[in-house]
Design a protein around this motif. Structure first.
Motif, mmCIF file in Angstrom:
data_model
loop_
_atom_site.group_PDB
_atom_site.id
_atom_site.type_symbol
_atom_site.label_atom_id
_atom_site.label_comp_id
_atom_site.label_asym_id
_atom_site.label_seq_id
_atom_site.Cartn_x
_atom_site.Cartn_y
_atom_site.Cartn_z
ATOM 1 N N THR A 94 0.831 -1.211 0.000
ATOM 2 C CA THR A 94 0.000 0.000 0.000
ATOM 3 C C THR A 94 0.864 1.259 0.000
ATOM 4 O OG1 THR A 94 -0.181 -0.016 2.440
ATOM 5 C CG2 THR A 94 -1.918 -1.137 1.190
ATOM 6 N N VAL A 95 1.985 1.213 0.714
ATOM 7 C CA VAL A 95 2.910 2.353 0.698
ATOM 8 C C VAL A 95 3.433 2.579 -0.722
ATOM 9 C CG1 VAL A 95 5.143 3.215 1.521
ATOM 10 C CG2 VAL A 95 3.586 2.059 3.110
ATOM 11 N N MET A 96 3.849 1.503 -1.359
ATOM 12 C CA MET A 96 4.379 1.623 -2.714
ATOM 13 C C MET A 96 3.295 2.029 -3.706
ATOM 14 S SD MET A 96 7.228 -1.412 -3.066
ATOM 15 C CE MET A 96 6.417 -2.670 -2.086
ATOM 16 N N ALA A 97 2.061 1.564 -3.483
ATOM 17 C CA ALA A 97 0.967 1.902 -4.394
ATOM 18 C C ALA A 97 0.720 3.410 -4.421
ATOM 19 C CB ALA A 97 -0.302 1.159 -3.988
ATOM 20 N N ILE A 98 0.735 4.038 -3.249
ATOM 21 C CA ILE A 98 0.521 5.488 -3.195
ATOM 22 C C ILE A 98 1.685 6.216 -3.855
ATOM 23 C CG2 ILE A 98 0.245 7.482 -1.671
ATOM 24 C CD1 ILE A 98 -1.129 5.615 0.325
ATOM 25 N N TRP A 99 2.902 5.721 -3.608
ATOM 26 C CA TRP A 99 4.078 6.339 -4.228
ATOM 27 C C TRP A 99 4.021 6.193 -5.750
ATOM 28 C CZ3 TRP A 99 8.434 5.482 -7.145
ATOM 29 C CH2 TRP A 99 9.462 6.416 -7.024
ATOM 30 N N VAL A 100 3.619 5.010 -6.219
ATOM 31 C CA VAL A 100 3.483 4.788 -7.667
ATOM 32 C C VAL A 100 2.368 5.661 -8.242
ATOM 33 C CG1 VAL A 100 2.845 3.088 -9.441
ATOM 34 C CG2 VAL A 100 4.448 2.462 -7.631
ATOM 35 N N LEU A 101 1.270 5.805 -7.499
ATOM 36 C CA LEU A 101 0.169 6.660 -7.950
ATOM 37 C C LEU A 101 0.668 8.071 -8.237
ATOM 38 C CD1 LEU A 101 -2.919 6.845 -8.422
ATOM 39 C CD2 LEU A 101 -3.133 7.543 -6.019
ATOM 40 N N ALA A 102 1.621 8.515 -7.438
ATOM 41 C CA ALA A 102 2.215 9.841 -7.658
ATOM 42 C C ALA A 102 3.122 9.858 -8.875
ATOM 43 C CB ALA A 102 2.992 10.260 -6.404
ATOM 44 N N TRP A 103 4.095 8.978 -8.897
ATOM 45 C CA TRP A 103 5.207 9.119 -9.834
ATOM 46 C C TRP A 103 5.029 8.385 -11.155
ATOM 47 C CZ3 TRP A 103 8.288 13.009 -9.372
ATOM 48 C CH2 TRP A 103 8.448 13.595 -8.122
ATOM 49 N N GLN A 104 4.037 7.503 -11.253
ATOM 50 C CA GLN A 104 3.765 6.876 -12.542
ATOM 51 C C GLN A 104 3.371 7.933 -13.576
ATOM 52 O OE1 GLN A 104 3.686 3.112 -13.292
ATOM 53 N NE2 GLN A 104 4.089 4.281 -15.139
ATOM 54 N N ASN A 105 2.892 9.071 -13.090
ATOM 55 C CA ASN A 105 2.500 10.155 -13.992
ATOM 56 C C ASN A 105 3.656 10.694 -14.827
ATOM 57 O OD1 ASN A 105 -0.436 10.827 -13.358
ATOM 58 N ND2 ASN A 105 0.440 10.845 -11.299
ATOM 59 N N THR A 106 4.877 10.428 -14.407
ATOM 60 C CA THR A 106 6.025 10.969 -15.138
ATOM 61 C C THR A 106 6.100 10.420 -16.563
ATOM 62 O OG1 THR A 106 7.455 9.249 -14.187
ATOM 63 C CG2 THR A 106 7.388 11.382 -13.066
ATOM 64 N N LYS A 107 5.527 9.252 -16.787
ATOM 65 C CA LYS A 107 5.591 8.663 -18.126
ATOM 66 C C LYS A 107 4.768 9.450 -19.148
ATOM 67 C CE LYS A 107 1.712 5.435 -17.761
ATOM 68 N NZ LYS A 107 0.937 6.063 -18.848
ATOM 69 N N ASP A 108 3.801 10.254 -18.647
ATOM 70 C CA ASP A 108 2.886 10.950 -19.546
ATOM 71 C C ASP A 108 3.270 12.401 -19.794
ATOM 72 O OD1 ASP A 108 1.142 8.679 -19.726
ATOM 73 O OD2 ASP A 108 0.339 9.193 -17.762
ATOM 74 N N ILE A 109 4.302 12.882 -19.126
ATOM 75 C CA ILE A 109 4.660 14.298 -19.243
ATOM 76 C C ILE A 109 5.036 14.665 -20.677
ATOM 77 C CG2 ILE A 109 6.382 16.020 -18.570
ATOM 78 C CD1 ILE A 109 6.425 14.743 -15.785
ATOM 79 N N ASN A 110 5.737 13.765 -21.370
ATOM 80 C CA ASN A 110 6.183 14.056 -22.734
ATOM 81 C C ASN A 110 5.129 13.730 -23.789
ATOM 82 O OD1 ASN A 110 8.531 14.667 -21.440
ATOM 83 N ND2 ASN A 110 9.711 12.947 -22.233
ATOM 84 N N ASP A 111 3.959 13.237 -23.346
ATOM 85 C CA ASP A 111 2.959 12.731 -24.291
ATOM 86 C C ASP A 111 1.695 13.580 -24.358
ATOM 87 O OD1 ASP A 111 4.756 10.673 -24.558
ATOM 88 O OD2 ASP A 111 3.615 9.243 -23.369
ATOM 89 N N ILE A 112 1.754 14.804 -23.835
ATOM 90 C CA ILE A 112 0.537 15.616 -23.709
ATOM 91 C C ILE A 112 -0.117 15.875 -25.065
ATOM 92 C CG2 ILE A 112 -0.344 17.882 -23.029
ATOM 93 C CD1 ILE A 112 1.757 17.929 -20.809
#
Length: 302
Positions: free
Chosen positions: A175-193
């Motif tokens: 659950t700790v990692m899930a919340i952290w991933v929920l935050a930082w998985q977004n980095t994959k989409d920054i270049n794809d707007i």
């Protein structure tokens, strides 16, 4: 060049974290059970289990490229082998099936629990990428589904190989990692707007904008470590896991780069925050396992 194209099809850098999840997840579980002595005797089985989980993730990566050919072209990802035409969609589908079958066969050869986890990981890739589900285009369901499959579930899956899947430790850490991933998985989409907007893919960065999303990422990052602190204070997790706070260091560096808008593309495919995301995610498993491995030495010298 063709060999390189096949290699790039599976996006190998993204497979590091699931591979580490199994190797170090098993070390963590065996250490907690005082059974680390059986690790080397079962190393081949553990290695195949790690390859199975990585292969399950590779299925999702291939499916993503199959479904997003036109989006990848708009986003300037012509280096991807399907978008560039180096590998056909049909050939990629065959490879995805091979990886899926390998993962499932290996998973169930280990035990029914691990096999079931493998099936869930593959289904997660299907739900994320393909219609009529296509979670990728649904706001926060996209990142939320990845937080479950890449944050919550890998450690319980690794734990199930030799341990009791109902133990609380892997799920709490998950659950700790899930919340952290929920935050930082977004980095994959920054270049794809640009491409995501054009094709109706409502990622958090498209909807909120990078500035507002940065605040959300910071909040979720803080929440993940706050949850870890709660588990430690209440005794739900072993005090050994306090070492995971070391990961505040790369997280703070990532936040600094994010708020400064000071990050660039890397040779690994995406931007450097995306690369740091995967390396730090792998760090959760490595540090958690190491905390148990060094405990006897801490006790010896204390």
């Amino acid at each position: 060049m063709k060999l390189k194209a096949w290699f790039m099809l599976v996006r190998p850098f993204t497979l590091i974290a699931p591979f580490m999840a199994v190797i170090f997840g098993v070390i963590l579980q065996l250490s907690a059970y005082n059974q680390l002595n059986i690790f080397l005797n079962n190393f081949i089985q553990i290695l195949f289990a790690a390859l199975a989980l990585s292969s399950a993730q590779a299925v999702g990566q291939i499916m993503n490229q199959i479904e997003d050919v036109e989006i990848d072209k708009v986003n300037g990802k012509s280096y991807r082998p399907i978008a560039s035409g180096e590998i056909s969609i049909e050939s990629a589908q065959i490879v995805a099936w091979i990886f899926a079958i390998f993962s499932i066969l290996v998973g169930f050869s280990i035990n029914i629990y691990y096999g079931s986890f493998i099936v869930i990981f593959i289904l997660a890739g299907i739900l994320y990428n393909t219609e009529p589900f296509r979670l990728k285009k649904r706001l926060w369901l996209n990142t939320g589904s990845l937080a479950i499959s890449r944050g919550l579930l890998p450690l319980p899956a690794a734990w199930s190989i030799f341990g009791n899947v109902a133990d609380k430790t892997p799920w709490l850490l998950g659950t700790v990692m899930a919340i952290w991933v929920l935050a930082w998985q977004n980095t994959k989409d920054i270049n794809d707007i640009e491409g995501d907007k054009k094709f109706g893919i409502m990622t958090p960065v498209v909807y909120h904008g990078l500035k507002n999303l940065s605040i959300i990422i910071a909040f979720l990052s803080f929440a993940s470590f706050l949850l870890l602190a709660f588990y430690l204070v209440t005794g739900l997790l072993s005090i050994n896991m306090v070492t995971l706070f070391l990961l505040c260091i790369p997280t703070l560096w990532m936040l600094y780069k994010l708020f400064k808008m000071d990050f660039s593309a890397t040779t690994l495919e995406n931007n450097e925050l995306w690369a740091a995301f995967y390396l730090t995610l792998a760090g959760f498993y490595i540090i958690a396992a190491a905390s148990y491995l060094i405990e006897p030495y801490i006790t010896l010298f204390s």
